[in-house]
Design a protein around this motif. Structure first.
Motif, PDB file in Angstrom:
ATOM      1  N   SER A 297       0.874  -1.360  -0.012  1.00  0.00           N
ATOM      2  CA  SER A 297      -0.023   0.016   0.062  1.00  0.00           C
ATOM      3  C   SER A 297       0.884   1.165   0.034  1.00  0.00           C
ATOM      4  CB  SER A 297      -0.853   0.065   1.163  1.00  0.00           C
ATOM      5  OG  SER A 297      -1.770  -0.998   1.301  1.00  0.00           O
TER       6      SER A 297
ATOM      7  N   LYS B 204      -5.361  -1.405   7.218  1.00  0.00           N
ATOM      8  CA  LYS B 204      -5.166  -2.471   6.436  1.00  0.00           C
ATOM      9  C   LYS B 204      -6.657  -3.192   6.731  1.00  0.00           C
ATOM     10  CE  LYS B 204      -0.813  -1.781   5.934  1.00  0.00           C
ATOM     11  NZ  LYS B 204      -0.372  -0.734   6.463  1.00  0.00           N
TER      12      LYS B 204
ATOM     13  N   SER C 125      -7.195  -7.405   7.272  1.00  0.00           N
ATOM     14  CA  SER C 125      -6.371  -8.172   8.289  1.00  0.00           C
ATOM     15  C   SER C 125      -7.301  -8.989   8.782  1.00  0.00           C
ATOM     16  CB  SER C 125      -5.839  -7.214   9.021  1.00  0.00           C
ATOM     17  OG  SER C 125      -4.568  -6.467   8.738  1.00  0.00           O
TER      18      SER C 125
ATOM     19  N   SER D 136      -3.527  -4.594  13.265  1.00  0.00           N
ATOM     20  CA  SER D 136      -3.629  -4.152  11.688  1.00  0.00           C
ATOM     21  C   SER D 136      -2.907  -2.811  11.434  1.00  0.00           C
ATOM     22  CB  SER D 136      -4.929  -4.159  10.976  1.00  0.00           C
ATOM     23  OG  SER D 136      -5.644  -3.385  11.424  1.00  0.00           O
TER      24      SER D 136
ATOM     25  N   THR E 298      -3.691  -6.409  -0.834  1.00  0.00           N
ATOM     26  CA  THR E 298      -3.123  -5.090  -1.341  1.00  0.00           C
ATOM     27  C   THR E 298      -4.311  -4.154  -2.239  1.00  0.00           C
ATOM     28  OG1 THR E 298      -0.871  -5.666  -1.112  1.00  0.00           O
ATOM     29  CG2 THR E 298      -1.412  -3.574  -2.230  1.00  0.00           C
TER      30      THR E 298
ATOM     31  N   ASN F 290      -6.674  -3.111   0.252  1.00  0.00           N
ATOM     32  CA  ASN F 290      -6.304  -2.048   1.131  1.00  0.00           C
ATOM     33  C   ASN F 290      -6.384  -0.478   0.165  1.00  0.00           C
ATOM     34  OD1 ASN F 290      -6.125  -3.599   3.360  1.00  0.00           O
ATOM     35  ND2 ASN F 290      -3.952  -3.987   3.033  1.00  0.00           N
TER      36      ASN F 290
END
Length: 186
Positions: free
Chosen positions: A46, A80, A83, A118, A161, A164
């Motif tokens: 990220s 995140k 998570s 996270s 990702t 995110n």
């Protein structure tokens, strides 16, 4: 495949939220997020996607600097969304792999730890997995499974990702002031 599906569902939901809030058009959001998503999928980071997120939010969505200079860097660093999903699936995988029972309370501990920890996950590929070791120890799952999951994580990490980066862009849009850009005083 289960994990990737569970990560794609909330990623798609981000577009539904954009459509419902009508803060920006879905088309503009997709156009602004796509370069950052491509970088995120390729780099599995990220943080590596942050310059593309800022560029898309500034150039395409014309978000104010509060969103592009504060919200996006903060989100890329500590937010995140994947998570809770990933940690729960990882615990199920580990329990199944080793033939161990996984109780509801153990799963709740893993999910809660995934959300709480996270915020301290390093912004590197598969960085959050090392944080699972003490959680697995606490609930009696073999920590060796974390090494196996790291070895298998390349493809799922791309989708983690993607989720995110998309959620970071959504947070920037939703938290941005609604006044037109030229009326904002920064």
């Amino acid at each position: 495949l289960v994990l990737i599906t569970l990560l794609l569902v909330p990623t798609i939901a981000m577009y539904v939220i954009i459509a419902l809030t009508r803060r920006v058009s879905v088309r503009d959001f997709a156009r602004a997020a796509l370069p950052a998503q491509v970088v995120g999928i390729g780099s599995r980071s990220s943080l590596a996607s942050l310059p593309a997120m800022v560029k898309g939010a500034t150039d395409v969505l014309t978000l104010p600097t509060t969103a592009t200079g504060f919200v996006l860097p903060l989100c890329a660093s500590v937010f995140k969304l994947n998570s809770g999903i990933y940690w729960a699936v990882g615990a199920f995988f580990t329990a199944k792999l080793y033939g161990l029972p996984l109780t509801d309370s153990q799963l709740a501990v893993v999910a809660l730890a995934g959300v709480v920890l996270s915020f301290s996950t390093p912004g590197i590929p598969s960085g959050g997995q090392l944080l699972q070791v003490p959680v697995y120890t606490a609930i009696g799952l073999p920590v060796e499974a974390v090494g196996i999951m790291i070895a298998l994580d390349t493809l799922p990490d791309m989708f983690k990702t993607l989720l995110n980066v998309t959620s970071d862009m959504l947070v920037a849009v939703v938290t941005a002031p609604t006044a037109p850009r030229d009326e904002l005083v920064c």
